[in-house]
Motif scaffolding. Structure first.
Motif, PDB file in Angstrom:
ATOM      1  N   MET A 246       0.933 -11.667  -2.928  1.00  0.00           N
ATOM      2  CA  MET A 246       0.122 -11.205  -1.801  1.00  0.00           C
ATOM      3  C   MET A 246       0.992 -10.549  -0.739  1.00  0.00           C
ATOM      4  N   LYS A 247       2.125 -11.172  -0.446  1.00  0.00           N
ATOM      5  CA  LYS A 247       3.020 -10.613   0.570  1.00  0.00           C
ATOM      6  C   LYS A 247       3.593  -9.273   0.129  1.00  0.00           C
ATOM      7  N   ASP A 248       3.954  -9.163  -1.141  1.00  0.00           N
ATOM      8  CA  ASP A 248       4.501  -7.911  -1.652  1.00  0.00           C
ATOM      9  C   ASP A 248       3.476  -6.785  -1.589  1.00  0.00           C
ATOM     10  N   ARG A 249       2.249  -7.094  -1.965  1.00  0.00           N
ATOM     11  CA  ARG A 249       1.191  -6.075  -1.926  1.00  0.00           C
ATOM     12  C   ARG A 249       0.943  -5.627  -0.484  1.00  0.00           C
ATOM     13  N   ALA A 250       0.846  -6.582   0.425  1.00  0.00           N
ATOM     14  CA  ALA A 250       0.596  -6.246   1.829  1.00  0.00           C
ATOM     15  C   ALA A 250       1.750  -5.423   2.395  1.00  0.00           C
ATOM     16  N   SER A 251       2.971  -5.825   2.091  1.00  0.00           N
ATOM     17  CA  SER A 251       4.140  -5.108   2.594  1.00  0.00           C
ATOM     18  C   SER A 251       4.189  -3.674   2.074  1.00  0.00           C
ATOM     19  N   ALA A 252       3.867  -3.496   0.801  1.00  0.00           N
ATOM     20  CA  ALA A 252       3.888  -2.161   0.201  1.00  0.00           C
ATOM     21  C   ALA A 252       2.871  -1.226   0.860  1.00  0.00           C
ATOM     22  N   MET A 253       1.781  -1.781   1.390  1.00  0.00           N
ATOM     23  CA  MET A 253       0.754  -0.976   2.042  1.00  0.00           C
ATOM     24  C   MET A 253       0.990  -0.835   3.544  1.00  0.00           C
TER      25      MET A 253
END
Length: 282
Positions: A246-253
């Motif tokens: 979840m953190k990786d997806r949010a950070s990428a966006m």
């Protein structure tokens, strides 16, 4: 309007315009407009009409081209995800299932004692990983479809799926479709799904709530539950792949993801997973 028709109109407008002007000039305006003035007006009229109509058609052409590019990108992404899902199913998923079967047989052969207890723990771990892989396969095969349906329908469908397994979900969605790109819809839905799976697996909750609303040009989305909560320090520990994803997806966006105790509103005293996109004016 079809792509090819727009191209042919762009090419044919100057010819049609000059033909219409010459017909009107000779049929109706010849007594009023001299030949020299008519010849002077012809290129001016052609230019004005062509610029006006071609600008409109070029705008339509750009929209069609952009739409085609998006469709190709979605199709390419779907093919890549399908290939990855097939590899997961044919490789890791089947290997885990076979390992689980062998552990069952080993447990029967070592009935009683500490070895049997260890085998039971291993089997539980393997089955847990197997379920996670199956969820990943399901996500890979369904996420690209988000762009093809109304956003709120995808969210409500997911809420209905959890309700069928005994975990009611209240949806308070005030985020317009137009505020999210197709990519943002896919990524945000994946984060929401993972947060809901974590609630179902770990929180011992009886209900949860998904909320989203536009905020100062951005948005705020949260998943809250009435479960037992969690040690916030442990959430970032090794092995917490769902939280890391979840953190990786949010950070990428370019979004911010926060996990904190719920506020207690509406009896929700468990955890709150919140995704925030800052507006351009902030």
């Amino acid at each position: 309007m079809p792509y090819n028709r727009i191209k042919w109109l762009i090419l044919s407008i100057p010819t049609i315009t000059i033909a219409l002007w010459e017909y009107v000039r000779h049929a109706f305006l010849l007594p009023y407009i001299s030949m020299d003035l008519g010849n002077l007006l012809a290129p001016i009229i052609v230019l004005l009409v062509t610029v006006t109509l071609v600008r409109m058609l070029m705008g339509m052409l750009e929209k069609v081209h952009k739409s085609l590019q998006q469709e190709r990108a979605v199709k390419a992404g779907l093919m890549e995800r399908e290939q990855l899902a097939r590899e997961l199913h044919d490789g890791i998923s089947q290997s885990l299932f076979l390992l689980s079967v062998k552990l069952d047989r080993l447990e029967q052969e070592t009935a009683g004692g500490q070895a049997a207890e260890t085998v039971t723990q291993l089997r539980s771990t393997v089955r847990h990983v197997y379920e996670d892989v199956r969820q990943s396969i399901a996500s890979l095969r369904t996420e690209p479809a988000v762009a093809d349906v109304q956003w709120i329908q995808a969210v409500k469908q997911m809420a209905d799926d959890f309700a069928r397994i005994g975990l009611p979900v209240q949806v308070d969605w005030r985020l317009p479709d137009a505020m999210l790109t197709n990519k943002e819809k896919v990524e945000l839905l994946a984060i929401i799904r993972e947060a809901m799976f974590n609630v179902q697996k770990h929180a011992r909750a009886s209900r949860m709530k998904v909320r989203a609303a536009a905020e100062d040009g951005g948005f705020r989305c949260s998943v809250v539950d009435d479960g037992i909560g969690a040690n916030l320090t442990e959430l970032g520990a090794k092995g917490r792949y769902g939280v890391r994803m979840m953190k990786d997806r949010a950070s990428a966006m370019g979004w911010r993801l926060d996990i904190a105790p719920a506020s207690g509103e509406d009896g929700m005293n468990g955890l709150a997973v919140e995704v925030t996109k800052e507006g351009s004016g902030r």
